[in-house]
Design an enzyme around this catalytic site. Structure first.
Site, PDB file in Angstrom:
ATOM      1  CG  HIS A 255      40.659  15.196 -32.615  1.00 33.57           C
ATOM      2  ND1 HIS A 255      40.541  16.076 -31.558  1.00 33.57           N
ATOM      3  CD2 HIS A 255      40.996  15.957 -33.685  1.00 33.57           C
ATOM      4  CE1 HIS A 255      40.778  17.303 -31.977  1.00 33.57           C
ATOM      5  NE2 HIS A 255      41.071  17.265 -33.262  1.00 33.57           N
TER       6      HIS A 255
ATOM      7  CB  CYS B 163      41.307  22.191 -35.444  1.00 31.78           C
ATOM      8  SG  CYS B 163      40.213  20.819 -35.837  1.00 31.78           S
TER       9      CYS B 163
END
Length: 671
Positions: free
Chosen positions: A590, A402
């Site tokens: 995040h 990611c």
């Protein structure tokens, strides 16, 4: 990203070692090809003999090749060994050998220096490795609050020592090597004998040993030659697509079966795409075709030598387009003749071999398998030639990627790791997670969000790529497990692969990517209690939309002293690039990879909403904000993954009335 060693022993001895060494050298050069091209364009256009002479712009040429390119190579090599810290130390240390071989203080006012690409390839990785070992001496022994002070001063002091050491110790070695190697090349060129190098280079290409030769020796020497003359024929020794094109054309006219049917497509990929490995299986089907490759290579080099051809910078990949883009202004005819001559000679020789020799029983699929065995890993390009292109390579190493590498990918890795463990195939399967920017071409299978697939493909060309729309509940995970099961028990995997199906013993750990995954249960629980505390849990969140929810989760992290406000801004930035919705009512916002400097310590915030938040069209009732500083949060993420993969556990979280109950639910799950 930590380096994970496969349990499976490597085969191939010296050849495999040289392949790995060549791949490492290539990994230092290839990311910087754009810089070489930029330097080549400025050289071609603005030097006194260029298309548009300009003294001011042309003044960039010398500093770029003397300082910029070697430092970029050194930084890249150091970063491969020890991330950014290693890159910085390696780059500083390389300045010593750069000045030692170019400064008038060392070579005199009338001396001419050599671009220190080879010195950079040595210094960058070497001093990064030494820095890593030095840091290991006091790892875990520094008092809290002094880590940054020690890190900065230790890196600065060691880098300064490294620069001085490379200046006085490595400079004499480099001068001798470059002088001897340059003299040898000059002798071959002056006597029109450079074509003899094809006897080594062409077989080496088929055996995947060419990177060590090309990037370890030819590129540094070619750059040195290009500085003096504006071009170098050495760049063409390996990049010429003519020999491979001739062999593939011979298969089109004189081949048979699947090889003949697939040769036209392979020729296009090879010549215009620059993927030379596409023709290697065709040579391996009939090893006598090495003669055609050598003959074509020798012809091309001989023509290029006598006609004075040369490139300004490396042509990578070896496409005819890349070759012409790097060709010196006076060499287009010579380069064209070299490519054409190489193709014609290899075609004639290969055609004769195919026409008059017995047809081999080996088919293109078998030859591709042989090539991959020599290479030591799967080739996604060559695999497209076989009828079983959908078949996956032996799955031993899996990576989830990611943007930041600390949230959604960690969750996905945990979910799949648990599925693999439950299926009884844990012992020899490594599942890890990584930021896309840190990916390396060392995995068998890569899982990535569908919005990031194109970015993740570039650094992992040898892996099978699996795109998912969420990391928590993708049906592709079961397909991956089924693939592993078929390979381990269905007879389709390599017969000589050890430990085909090893059921996980009771209490055994599947695979580990962080300290939390291999720590004892008691230690893991202690770490979790530090990262998720009562103060970080909110039951009954106030936000009514996604942006407000990210702010709410981020402010909890700020209040805990784990992050700066800049990290909350990065959480919003991360959400713009790809959704952090994981499935099963869970979102885990995040920050981006670039925002890690705003993190002071690992922490997690937990918010439950009475009414689901619209998270990009998906309902999120639980929002978990994540700040990961050192990997200590990964154990808790593993627990979160287990909980949200179990409907009963999610129901318990929905019914919890206090923060203490939430902590108790997490405490019941073993990561």
């Amino acid at each position: 990203m930590s380096t994970i060693t496969e349990a499976q022993p490597q085969k191939g001895g010296a050849r495999v070692a040289v392949q790995k060494f060549g791949t490492f050298l290539s990994s230092m050069i290839m990311p910087n090809i754009g810089a070489f091209i930029a330097w080549g364009l400025i050289t071609a256009l603005f030097i006194p003999d260029g298309f548009f002479p300009n003294e001011k712009i042309g003044s960039l040429v010398g500093p770029m090749v003397t300082y910029l390119l070697p430092i970029l190579i050194a930084y890249t090599g150091g970063r491969l060994i020890y991330d950014t810290r290693g890159g910085v130390v390696g780059a500083i240390a390389t300045m010593g050998v750069i000045l030692g071989t170019s400064s008038p203080v060392f070579i005199g006012e009338d001396g001419s220096g050599s671009p220190m690409f080879l010195g950079a390839m040595i210094c960058g990785p070497l001093f990064a490795w030494l820095m890593k070992k030095i840091d290991g001496l006091w790892a875990g022994k520094i008092k809290p609050g002094f880590e940054m002070l020690v890190d900065n001063f230790s890196a600065g002091i060691f880098a300064a020592i490294g620069a001085v050491a490379s200046m006085f110790l490595l400079t004499p070695v480099m001068n001798i090597f470059m002088e001897l190697a340059g003299a040898a090349v000059e002798f071959l060129i002056r006597n029109n004998l450079l074509f003899l190098t094809s006897v080594l280079i062409e077989p080496a290409k088929v055996l995947f040993l060419n990177n060590a030769i090309n990037h370890g020796v030819l590129t540094p020497l070619a750059a040195d030659q290009a500085v003096e003359t504006g071009k170098s024929v050495l760049y063409l020794l390996e990049a010429n697509p003519g020999p491979g094109l001739g062999i593939l054309l011979a298969y089109i006219f004189f081949g048979s079966g699947a090889a003949r049917a697939t040769a036209p497509g392979a020729a296009i990929i090879h010549f215009f795409g620059g993927i030379h490995e596409i023709y290697f299986p065709y040579v391996l089907m009939k090893p006598a075709l090495l003669v055609a490759a050598i003959g074509g290579g020798m012809t091309g080099v001989f023509i290029n030598t006598i006609m004075g051809a040369g490139l300004r910078s490396p042509a990578a990949p070896g496409s005819i387009i890349a070759v012409y883009a790097s060709t010196a202004s006076d060499s287009y005819l010579a380069v064209t003749c070299g490519v054409a001559g190489a193709a014609i000679v290899s075609f004639v020789i290969a055609g004769a071999i195919l026409k008059f020799s017995k047809q081999s029983e080996e088919d293109i699929a078998e030859a591709t398998a042989k090539m991959e065995a020599m290479k030591g890993k799967k080739s996604s390009v060559a695999g497209a030639l076989t009828a079983n292109a959908a078949d996956a390579p032996q799955i031993n190493k899996i990576v989830f990627a990611c943007d930041a590498g600390m949230g959604s990918s960690a969750m996905g890795a945990s979910v799949l790791r648990n599925k693999i463990k439950d299926a009884g195939f844990a012992g020899d399967i490594v599942v890890t997670n990584s930021a896309i920017n840190n990916l390396k071409d060392e995995y068998d299978l890569l899982v990535v969000h569908e919005d990031l697939l194109n970015r993740a493909k570039q650094p992992t060309p040898s892996a099978v790529h699996v795109a998912v729309d969420n990391f928590m509940a993708s049906p592709r995970y079961d397909e991956i497990v089924d693939m592993i099961r078929e390979q381990r028990t269905g007879g389709s995997a390599n017969a000589d692969t050890p430990s085909a199906a090893v059921p996980a013993a009771a209490g055994a750990t599947a695979v580990a990517t962080a300290p939390a995954a291999t720590a004892t249960e008691e230690t893991a629980d202690a770490e979790s209690n530090k990262i998720l505390t009562v103060d970080n849990i909110v039951l009954g969140g106030k936000a009514t939309d996604r942006d407000a929810s990210i702010d709410e989760a981020g402010q909890i992290l700020v209040a805990a002293g784990a992050v700066d406000q800049a990290y909350v801004d990065a959480m919003h930035e991360r959400e713009k690039s790809v959704s952090t919705f994981m499935g099963n009512g869970l979102a885990i916002p995040h920050g981006t990879n670039e925002a890690k400097d705003a993190i002071h310590g690992s922490a997690i915030s937990f918010i439950r909403y009475d009414e689901p938040i619209d998270w990009g069209g998906k309902p999120a009732k639980f929002v978990v904000g994540i700040a990961g500083a050192d990997g200590s949060h990964l154990g808790l993420l593993s627990k979160i993954a287990k909980i949200f993969g179990n409907k009963q556990s999610v129901a318990q979280l929905e019914q919890a009335t206090t923060a203490e109950e939430v902590l108790e639910i997490f405490g019941k799950v073993n990561s």
